[in-house]
Design a protein around this motif. Structure first.
Motif, PDB file in Angstrom:
ATOM      1  N   GLY A   6       9.939  -1.759 -12.165  1.00 58.69           N
ATOM      2  CA  GLY A   6       8.996  -0.784 -11.630  1.00 58.69           C
ATOM      3  C   GLY A   6       7.907  -0.362 -12.604  1.00 58.69           C
ATOM      4  N   ASP A   7       7.388  -1.313 -13.360  1.00 50.75           N
ATOM      5  CA  ASP A   7       6.321  -0.994 -14.302  1.00 50.75           C
ATOM      6  C   ASP A   7       4.968  -1.192 -13.617  1.00 50.75           C
ATOM      7  OD1 ASP A   7       4.415  -0.914 -16.364  1.00 50.75           O
ATOM      8  OD2 ASP A   7       5.895  -1.623 -17.831  1.00 50.75           O
ATOM      9  N   LYS A   8       4.417  -0.097 -13.097  1.00 54.06           N
ATOM     10  CA  LYS A   8       3.131  -0.186 -12.396  1.00 54.06           C
ATOM     11  C   LYS A   8       2.023  -0.590 -13.346  1.00 54.06           C
ATOM     12  CE  LYS A   8       3.921   3.225  -8.724  1.00 54.06           C
ATOM     13  NZ  LYS A   8       3.386   4.435  -8.074  1.00 54.06           N
ATOM     14  N   GLU A   9       2.102  -0.076 -14.574  1.00 51.20           N
ATOM     15  CA  GLU A   9       1.054  -0.326 -15.563  1.00 51.20           C
ATOM     16  C   GLU A   9       0.898  -1.828 -15.825  1.00 51.20           C
ATOM     17  OE1 GLU A   9      -2.003   1.054 -17.448  1.00 51.20           O
ATOM     18  OE2 GLU A   9      -0.535   2.435 -16.530  1.00 51.20           O
ATOM     19  N   LEU A  10       2.033  -2.466 -16.126  1.00 53.47           N
ATOM     20  CA  LEU A  10       2.006  -3.901 -16.413  1.00 53.47           C
ATOM     21  C   LEU A  10       2.030  -4.743 -15.137  1.00 53.47           C
ATOM     22  CD1 LEU A  10       4.407  -4.246 -19.487  1.00 53.47           C
ATOM     23  CD2 LEU A  10       1.904  -4.491 -19.447  1.00 53.47           C
ATOM     24  N   GLY A  11       2.349  -4.118 -14.001  1.00 53.47           N
ATOM     25  CA  GLY A  11       2.407  -4.878 -12.755  1.00 53.47           C
ATOM     26  C   GLY A  11       3.643  -5.739 -12.635  1.00 53.47           C
ATOM     27  N   ILE A  12       4.751  -5.275 -13.229  1.00 52.05           N
ATOM     28  CA  ILE A  12       6.004  -6.031 -13.127  1.00 52.05           C
ATOM     29  C   ILE A  12       6.978  -5.219 -12.290  1.00 52.05           C
ATOM     30  CG2 ILE A  12       7.945  -7.035 -14.388  1.00 52.05           C
ATOM     31  CD1 ILE A  12       6.010  -7.448 -16.723  1.00 52.05           C
ATOM     32  N   HIS A  13       7.330  -5.762 -11.129  1.00 53.08           N
ATOM     33  CA  HIS A  13       8.186  -5.001 -10.219  1.00 53.08           C
ATOM     34  C   HIS A  13       9.658  -5.098 -10.598  1.00 53.08           C
ATOM     35  CE1 HIS A  13      10.384  -3.762  -6.637  1.00 53.08           C
ATOM     36  NE2 HIS A  13       9.345  -2.998  -6.391  1.00 53.08           N
TER      37      HIS A  13
ATOM     38  N   PHE B 244       0.016 -14.356 -11.932  1.00 51.49           N
ATOM     39  CA  PHE B 244       1.106 -14.596 -10.968  1.00 51.49           C
ATOM     40  C   PHE B 244       0.622 -15.497  -9.833  1.00 51.49           C
ATOM     41  CE2 PHE B 244       3.354 -10.528 -12.249  1.00 51.49           C
ATOM     42  CZ  PHE B 244       4.518 -11.159 -12.651  1.00 51.49           C
TER      43      PHE B 244
ATOM     44  N   PRO C 125      10.230 -11.766  -7.297  1.00 52.06           N
ATOM     45  CA  PRO C 125      10.603 -10.360  -7.491  1.00 52.06           C
ATOM     46  C   PRO C 125       9.842  -9.693  -8.645  1.00 52.06           C
ATOM     47  CG  PRO C 125      12.559 -11.770  -7.363  1.00 52.06           C
ATOM     48  CD  PRO C 125      11.364 -12.686  -7.458  1.00 52.06           C
ATOM     49  N   GLY C 126       9.287 -10.514  -9.544  1.00 49.79           N
ATOM     50  CA  GLY C 126       8.529  -9.936 -10.639  1.00 49.79           C
ATOM     51  C   GLY C 126       7.209  -9.339 -10.185  1.00 49.79           C
ATOM     52  N   ARG C 127       6.661  -9.888  -9.113  1.00 50.49           N
ATOM     53  CA  ARG C 127       5.279  -9.592  -8.771  1.00 50.49           C
ATOM     54  C   ARG C 127       5.116  -8.392  -7.849  1.00 50.49           C
ATOM     55  NH1 ARG C 127       1.634 -12.126  -5.129  1.00 50.49           N
ATOM     56  NH2 ARG C 127       3.231 -13.551  -4.386  1.00 50.49           N
ATOM     57  N   ARG C 128       6.063  -8.223  -6.918  1.00 48.30           N
ATOM     58  CA  ARG C 128       5.936  -7.123  -5.960  1.00 48.30           C
ATOM     59  C   ARG C 128       7.304  -6.895  -5.298  1.00 48.30           C
ATOM     60  NH1 ARG C 128       5.701  -9.451  -0.937  1.00 48.30           N
ATOM     61  NH2 ARG C 128       5.315 -11.691  -0.952  1.00 48.30           N
TER      62      ARG C 128
ATOM     63  N   PRO D 252       7.571   2.277  -5.537  1.00 50.79           N
ATOM     64  CA  PRO D 252       7.891   0.843  -5.605  1.00 50.79           C
ATOM     65  C   PRO D 252       9.220   0.483  -4.945  1.00 50.79           C
ATOM     66  CG  PRO D 252       7.266   1.702  -7.766  1.00 50.79           C
ATOM     67  CD  PRO D 252       7.459   2.879  -6.877  1.00 50.79           C
TER      68      PRO D 252
ATOM     69  N   ARG E 202      -2.437  -9.158 -10.382  1.00 52.43           N
ATOM     70  CA  ARG E 202      -2.284  -9.889 -11.640  1.00 52.43           C
ATOM     71  C   ARG E 202      -2.558 -11.357 -11.357  1.00 52.43           C
ATOM     72  NH1 ARG E 202       2.921  -8.773 -15.057  1.00 52.43           N
ATOM     73  NH2 ARG E 202       1.748 -10.247 -16.338  1.00 52.43           N
TER      74      ARG E 202
ATOM     75  N   TRP F 183       1.804  -1.673  -4.337  1.00 50.88           N
ATOM     76  CA  TRP F 183       2.917  -0.920  -4.960  1.00 50.88           C
ATOM     77  C   TRP F 183       2.506  -0.321  -6.304  1.00 50.88           C
ATOM     78  CZ3 TRP F 183       5.350  -1.939  -9.623  1.00 50.88           C
ATOM     79  CH2 TRP F 183       5.057  -3.165 -10.240  1.00 50.88           C
ATOM     80  N   ARG F 184       1.403  -0.823  -6.885  1.00 50.95           N
ATOM     81  CA  ARG F 184       0.964  -0.312  -8.189  1.00 50.95           C
ATOM     82  C   ARG F 184       0.067   0.915  -8.079  1.00 50.95           C
ATOM     83  NH1 ARG F 184      -1.356  -4.979 -11.832  1.00 50.95           N
ATOM     84  NH2 ARG F 184      -1.107  -3.322 -13.401  1.00 50.95           N
TER      85      ARG F 184
END
Lengths: 447, 447
Positions: free
Chosen positions: A171-178, B295, B64-67, B28, B292, B21-22
């Protein structure tokens, strides 16, 4: 309280007695009324029950002429009930023969998320050619084969529930890693019955897995329960039968390396509760008198593969019945019925009355105090960890149980007075399962 | 109002923009929070929308990393929402390739009972080898075969929904007759893909059938929609494309003997609404800047079967891409992406920005008045019977649509100010389907 009793409310339209829909209190369309089931669940929650339960089979069971036979799909019922209750556990039957593991695993995980960790799955293999015929088969697969498939099914489902680590979310919104993609993996299951890649498209749910419930009592069924079940629903007619079953199943679990206390055994009881014992008997008779024996006579004749004229209501069963091997359909049920009739020398009419009440489960007509005594006796005498309460008539049978029996059990220190946990696993005192893949990853790091 | 607009809210976690989500407003974990979806549905109901909708596929879609990528099972979502809304329709996707007709028919009938007649089924055949691999297959079945199976699936499902007459219930407690067994029958379907005996174990539901929805736009898809669909969700990027699609589909329905007014066509729109046009563009840019690109660059390279280095973010797509025939997976989507990039001479970075918003649906950034103008134009110019509203960000995008766009449409007499009906069929102006078996019985009597 060191050891505490567990209570499950087995809900069924207007009650477990087949004629209950004919009582003045009953709504004959209750089986289609979600508000009916919500009220029942709220009553059980008021009584601090561990859970409610819906049985199921993907087939129309019984004659629509005789009683309410349609049923709403149970995970739909559980979801609706979840929205209007807050603590009580929610258990539904689903078949390993007529579902895909991916879809079923996802549906139960979804209900677990929606309910905040309150779901349980009663694992059944589904007997009967009639159900098979709704899924492209001519007859039901062999009993042993059904259980082998069920075991692989549970294996696949638990792998899917483990396909996400509990801590995959970032859940890192800043880095965009969910989420951490390394903590979500394919399971690539390849077995005899199923090939399933995964991962599940639902993250690991609050309970990890639903509570796994089982209710088969054949040898295959007990073997399966000993291996997988965390709660077992069972039909036991006498205390002695109950003790034997209890000891056998706990022993089987122990021999498989499980702590027997992680398998909770709940015999069914059909309580008919009156102000006095005579009053209870009257209520029981009232229900018996509402059975239409001609319907059941026809059903029995079909079961025995006989013309209906072969069964005389006021005589015993004919001597020359077919054997278990010769009949189609539910063989153990056939034998249970014949044994009951022969042992007690029942007329067909009496047999029909006995079967109408609890379908082989133990009917107990008495006062609230007597019902509580029986429950306490079975619980303390090694025959039960709790009871699967199957009221003959609903809603009244559950109301009276909650209002009169539960307080007695609470006074005796046998049953909770408030919920102390928020999940079904919590109520039953069961641990949240480890994630098999997560454990492996930790082990890898340790090396 | 002679002809009225229909609005469907297509709900997806934090919104249809992949980076939504960002946003600061976004949770999120909204995709796992039933209260999030209930609030959205209540907002849509406040705006007098015809329905809400959940897309679905039985596979984990995306990284799962992206959203947020997991999704709760949609009939579970609809049931929960049904309990906390009273009028709005409830539509979910379910696959004809990865469900059994008996289970699916029962689940939708159950939601129809629980919701009082508000359910719709978006019929999909499910593309993609990844979904196939969750169901014992190595690859997705051929496109044409999938549609043939889908047609038979719908045939079986509607037979099951007709297996009970609406008036089968008798409810005579005195005589002990619950329902008329002659009005409940086996369907004994034997086809190329399915053999299903029936009857369904749920009586005919309030709507008879769910509203049948379809969203495929291939030739097979349009043929299927013309035959079966009562509402069609479609991606159309220009008014002219929209008019052609609309005319084509209505004509196909007419040629099949259907009243074209019984097929409601709803193009998707991704509205980004600002106080001024410049403000809307700013919001759109804000979302674009949250993508991003690395991705998506990787995902595009995989789609094109190229090494990631072959795609330079600030150049156009390479000239020597594989052809549609050479790639695996979603072929029409591949072609849509390549065509868009070539036609508008987009750099990879620009292409990624365009794809991030609505996955091929029409993004429209403007004021509420401009969005209402566009909707009215498409509606009156023969390109739409309504819109599938796909907010870029949720909940804010739906709030602003309901608070600002809906009142304009209502003032212009294009959209209802109050619900006049209580079922989804009612909202869409669709008739309750006849029971095929019941009709036959009447005909038999008439002879």
């Amino acid at each position: 309280m060191s050891r505490t009793l567990h209570l499950n409310a087995f809900l069924m339209s207007t009650g477990h007695h087949e004629a209950s829909w004919r009582l003045p209190e009953s709504d004959p369309l209750a089986h289609l009324d979600i508000e009916h089931y919500i009220r029942l669940a709220q009553t059980a929650e008021r009584g601090r029950f561990d859970s409610i339960f819906f049985a199921d089979s993907p087939v129309l069971q019984g004659d629509p002429g005789r009683r309410p036979v349609g049923k709403l799909e149970p995970t739909i019922l559980l979801t609706a009930i979840a929205l209007r209750t807050s603590r009580i556990g929610l258990v539904a039957t689903a078949s390993t023969s007529y579902n895909d593991p991916y879809n079923l695993a996802r549906r139960f995980a979804s209900v677990d998320w929606v309910s905040g960790g309150r779901v349980g799955w009663n694992i059944v293999t589904t007997a009967g050619a009639d159900a098979a015929r709704n899924f492209g088969l001519d007859d039901v697969p062999d009993h042993r084969l059904r259980y082998e498939k069920a075991a692989e099914f549970v294996d696949v489902a638990t792998k899917l529930w483990d396909s996400w680590d509990d801590d995959a979310y970032i859940g890192d919104k800043e880095l965009g890693i969910h989420s951490d993609s390394d903590k979500v993996r394919e399971i690539n299951h390849v077995g005899e019955f199923f090939r399933v890649a995964g991962p599940l498209n639902v993250p690991r749910s609050p309970q990890g897995y639903p509570v796994l419930v089982q209710a088969g009592s054949s040898d295959d069924g007990k073997g399966f329960a000993a291996r997988y079940a965390e709660a077992v629903f069972t039909a036991q007619r006498t205390l002695e039968d109950g003790r034997q079953f209890y000891a056998d199943l706990k022993d089987r679990a122990r021999r498989l390396g499980r702590d027997p206390d992680t398998v909770k055994i709940l015999p069914g009881i059909v309580p008919v509760i009156g102000d006095t014992e005579a009053h209870a008997r009257e209520l029981d008779d009232q229900l018996t008198n509402l059975i239409r024996p001609e319907f059941q006579r026809r059903a029995l004749a079909e079961r025995f593969n006989l013309p209906v004229e072969a069964l005389d209501l006021d005589s015993e069963l004919p001597a020359d019945l077919p054997t278990e091997e010769e009949i189609q359909g539910a063989k153990s049920r056939f034998t249970l019925i014949v044994d009951l009739a022969r042992r007690e020398r029942l007329t067909v009419r009496q047999l029909i009355a006995r079967l109408g009440g609890g379908r082989g489960h133990r009917t107990f007509a008495g006062t609230a105090e007597q019902v509580a005594d029986t429950i306490a006796e079975w619980f303390t005498d090694g025959a039960a960890d709790g009871f699967n309460v199957m009221p003959a008539a609903l809603p009244s049978g559950l109301d009276i149980f909650v209002d009169r029996v539960v307080p007695i059990l609470q006074e005796r220190g046998l049953f909770r007075t408030e919920y102390t946990e928020s999940t079904l696993r919590g109520h039953y005192g069961l641990a949240r399962p480890e994630n098999r893949y997560r454990v492996a990853a930790d082990a890898a790091i340790a090396q």
